[in-house]
Design a protein around this motif. Structure first.
Motif, PDB file in Angstrom:
ATOM      1  N   ASP A  26       0.895  -1.524  -0.336  1.00 50.60           N
ATOM      2  CA  ASP A  26       0.504   0.219  -0.039  1.00 50.60           C
ATOM      3  C   ASP A  26       0.805   1.401   0.146  1.00 50.60           C
ATOM      4  OD1 ASP A  26      -2.362  -1.259   0.225  1.00 50.60           O
ATOM      5  OD2 ASP A  26      -2.784  -1.701   2.195  1.00 50.60           O
ATOM      6  N   SER A  27       1.859   1.119   0.457  1.00 50.33           N
ATOM      7  CA  SER A  27       3.233   2.357   0.342  1.00 50.33           C
ATOM      8  C   SER A  27       3.701   2.338  -0.010  1.00 50.33           C
ATOM      9  CB  SER A  27       3.819   2.437   2.062  1.00 50.33           C
ATOM     10  OG  SER A  27       2.606   2.508   3.242  1.00 50.33           O
ATOM     11  N   THR A  53       2.322   9.825  -5.265  1.00 49.24           N
ATOM     12  CA  THR A  53       0.936   8.730  -4.879  1.00 49.24           C
ATOM     13  C   THR A  53       0.153   8.254  -5.682  1.00 49.24           C
ATOM     14  OG1 THR A  53       0.442  10.618  -3.414  1.00 49.24           O
ATOM     15  CG2 THR A  53      -1.545   8.958  -3.521  1.00 49.24           C
ATOM     16  N   TYR A  57       3.628   5.265  -4.014  1.00 47.23           N
ATOM     17  CA  TYR A  57       4.600   5.813  -3.438  1.00 47.23           C
ATOM     18  C   TYR A  57       4.107   7.160  -2.026  1.00 47.23           C
ATOM     19  CZ  TYR A  57       7.982   4.120  -6.647  1.00 47.23           C
ATOM     20  OH  TYR A  57       8.440   2.928  -7.548  1.00 47.23           O
ATOM     21  N   GLY A  59       4.147   6.631   0.589  1.00 52.61           N
ATOM     22  CA  GLY A  59       4.818   6.219   2.012  1.00 52.61           C
ATOM     23  C   GLY A  59       5.651   6.962   2.036  1.00 52.61           C
ATOM     24  N   TYR A  63       6.494  10.080   4.552  1.00 55.82           N
ATOM     25  CA  TYR A  63       8.196  10.389   5.250  1.00 55.82           C
ATOM     26  C   TYR A  63       8.199  11.441   5.706  1.00 55.82           C
ATOM     27  CZ  TYR A  63      12.599   8.332   6.531  1.00 55.82           C
ATOM     28  OH  TYR A  63      14.104   8.313   6.976  1.00 55.82           O
TER      29      TYR A  63
END
Length: 167
Positions: A26-27, A53, A57, A59, A63
């Motif tokens: 998912d990330s 997104t 990505y 995640g 971050y």
């Protein structure tokens, strides 16, 4: 002076894109082992940054190294990059891991300033903050995860629970 606790990617050597492992899901759209540059990396910049997104990505969007990347690049390696000197990749990855742990503790110590600390706890907070904010030697940064200094700060932060109301 406390280091900036927000990322400034323009002052970093894309350490998160090199040092961190990615697990497809998912990330992240891909699996990438730690120590291998992200395939979306172009120089020190993400070639798909505006579409992270949409390209799978989220995640990366979420971050935040809390400024550890630029501190490693600028303070410990004087602005040098693993791209220009590949032999720096290993030491920079190690330093990034240590600095991330340091900056996580800095974030907690800065947040603790909002609590009604006793004078003695405020002195301890400031002492820890000062030690982590001073210019650090690479070997200190590399050794920080799992060190006595890290354990002492974690114990101190846990002890501050008594200042937080529960209702």
């Amino acid at each position: 002076m406390t280091p900036h606790l927000s990322a400034d990617c323009s002052q970093c050597a894309a350490l998160c894109c090199l040092a961190l492992a990615l697990d497809a899901g998912d990330s992240f759209a891909i699996d990438k082992p730690a120590g291998l540059p992200c395939p979306n990396l172009a120089g020190h910049a993400c070639s798909i940054h505006a579409e992270l997104t949409e390209k799978g990505y989220p995640g990366c969007v979420a971050y935040d190294c809390l400024g550890a990347g630029q501190r490693v690049t600028q303070e410990l390696f004087d602005g040098l990059s693993w791209r220009d000197a590949p032999k720096l990749a290993g030491p920079m990855i190690t330093a990034f891991a240590g600095m991330r742990a340091i900056h996580q503790r800095l974030e907690l110590l800065v947040a603790a300033a909002t609590l009604p600390l006793s004078d003695s706890d405020e002195e301890i907070r400031k002492a820890h903050l000062g030690k982590l904010s001073d210019r650090l030697e690479p070997q200190i940064v590399a050794a920080f995860p799992g060190s006595a200094a890290e354990s002492a700060i974690d114990a101190f932060v846990r002890s501050l629970r008594r200042y937080v109301s529960r209702g």
